[in-house]
Design a protein around this motif. Sequence first.
Motif, PDB file in Angstrom:
ATOM      1  N   GLY A 197      -3.634  15.979  -5.034  1.00 50.41           N
ATOM      2  CA  GLY A 197      -4.249  15.531  -6.280  1.00 50.41           C
ATOM      3  C   GLY A 197      -5.680  15.988  -6.462  1.00 50.41           C
ATOM      4  O   GLY A 197      -6.192  16.024  -7.581  1.00 50.41           O
ATOM      5  N   SER A 198      -6.345  16.333  -5.366  1.00 48.82           N
ATOM      6  CA  SER A 198      -7.725  16.814  -5.444  1.00 48.82           C
ATOM      7  C   SER A 198      -8.014  17.637  -4.192  1.00 48.82           C
ATOM      8  O   SER A 198      -7.234  17.629  -3.236  1.00 48.82           O
ATOM      9  N   SER A 199      -9.144  18.330  -4.209  1.00 49.96           N
ATOM     10  CA  SER A 199      -9.496  19.174  -3.059  1.00 49.96           C
ATOM     11  C   SER A 199     -11.002  19.290  -2.939  1.00 49.96           C
ATOM     12  O   SER A 199     -11.709  19.440  -3.949  1.00 49.96           O
ATOM     13  N   ARG A 200     -11.476  19.213  -1.714  1.00 57.19           N
ATOM     14  CA  ARG A 200     -12.882  19.506  -1.429  1.00 57.19           C
ATOM     15  C   ARG A 200     -12.978  21.011  -1.215  1.00 57.19           C
ATOM     16  O   ARG A 200     -12.425  21.561  -0.245  1.00 57.19           O
ATOM     17  N   ILE A 201     -13.687  21.701  -2.104  1.00 51.59           N
ATOM     18  CA  ILE A 201     -13.630  23.157  -2.161  1.00 51.59           C
ATOM     19  C   ILE A 201     -14.283  23.830  -0.959  1.00 51.59           C
ATOM     20  O   ILE A 201     -13.829  24.883  -0.509  1.00 51.59           O
ATOM     21  N   ASP A 202     -15.338  23.244  -0.379  1.00 52.71           N
ATOM     22  CA  ASP A 202     -15.936  23.916   0.778  1.00 52.71           C
ATOM     23  C   ASP A 202     -14.971  23.941   1.953  1.00 52.71           C
ATOM     24  O   ASP A 202     -14.949  24.904   2.736  1.00 52.71           O
TER      25      ASP A 202
END
Length: 370
Positions: free
Chosen positions: A86-91
Amino acid sequence: MELSGVSESAALLRAKGATTQAGFTSERIPGWLFRHRPILMDDGPGHLEHRKRLVRFFSPRTLEDTHRAFIERTAAGLVDAAKREGSSRIDDLALFFSVRVASEIVGLSGGDTEALARRLEAFFRQPPVDHTRRDHGRTQRQWARAAKDALVPLMSFYWRDVRPAIRARRARPADDIISHLLEHGYRPREILMECLTYGTAGMVTTREFMSMALLRLLQDSELRARYLGAEIAERTEMLSEIIRLEPPVSHIYRRVASPAPGCPYAPDTLVDINVRRANVDPEVFGPDPEAIETGRGLPAAARTGLSFGDGAHRCPGSHLALMETDTLLVTLLRAGATLERQPDRGFDTLVQGYQLRGLVVSFTAPAAAP
């Protein structure tokens, strides 16, 4: 001595034999440790020969014919997993993606690349440095701490990743960098340093640029629409503009060895090339150099300014960095990535570049494909 124009900076970087590497604390690394000095820190005829042999691994044709399909599959797999969450931490996503791609080309692809990425990340948790000072702004205690903090992840990287890869390539050579180094007589410690160089180049610089470029696109709906509607060549030109304005390495340091054409400075002078300022030089980029514009009429290599360096130390992976960044960004945006959390911004003094942490995207309806 600080340089901030493209012409004078490029002339210095292209002056053969006139300067030596002075960034990344390279001047603190004893020469006796290596028969083959790491490519990032080497200079002279041996360095040039090493580059010539390695350039084929990063040529546009090799990347297209050999690696593009893998890069696209890897991006699709990571983004699909992020969508399910549902979401992602891009780093984090960019870290795993860039290290996985670099590992494939280097020959470190036999193990858990997420664990490998964390080991490489741990290596760079070190005290700050000041490259303009002889002691790099560190006390003896800080140097001792840096060595201690780096030793555990470095040895873990060797035993868990590099040593098994060396054994595998000795038994069955492949078309990768480790096989190439073995063929040319590199010892394990030298292969370790080369793997560290290529692994961290992907992790430290490409990872940050992926986050920055995505942030720029998410914050500018018009730019994002242009990007998604463009073909690969135009998207690459747009990314070249973004990396010119947001260079992952903002200062290049060289130590003068001897005056030469293009390098009129006294021996032992430390030259600081201010990449961020040079990259908005109006003499090269026109009257509005801080705008993201395509069609500036510059050759492909000049569009990025000095973000990939120049001369003997120009980044051999520049084509790869732009290809994998484009692949990941297009995959994320077409999956409907939207900005959920702004990143925290920091600065890595070792590489002289920005850090973006905590950039989070969530996924809505997929963006329309062109």
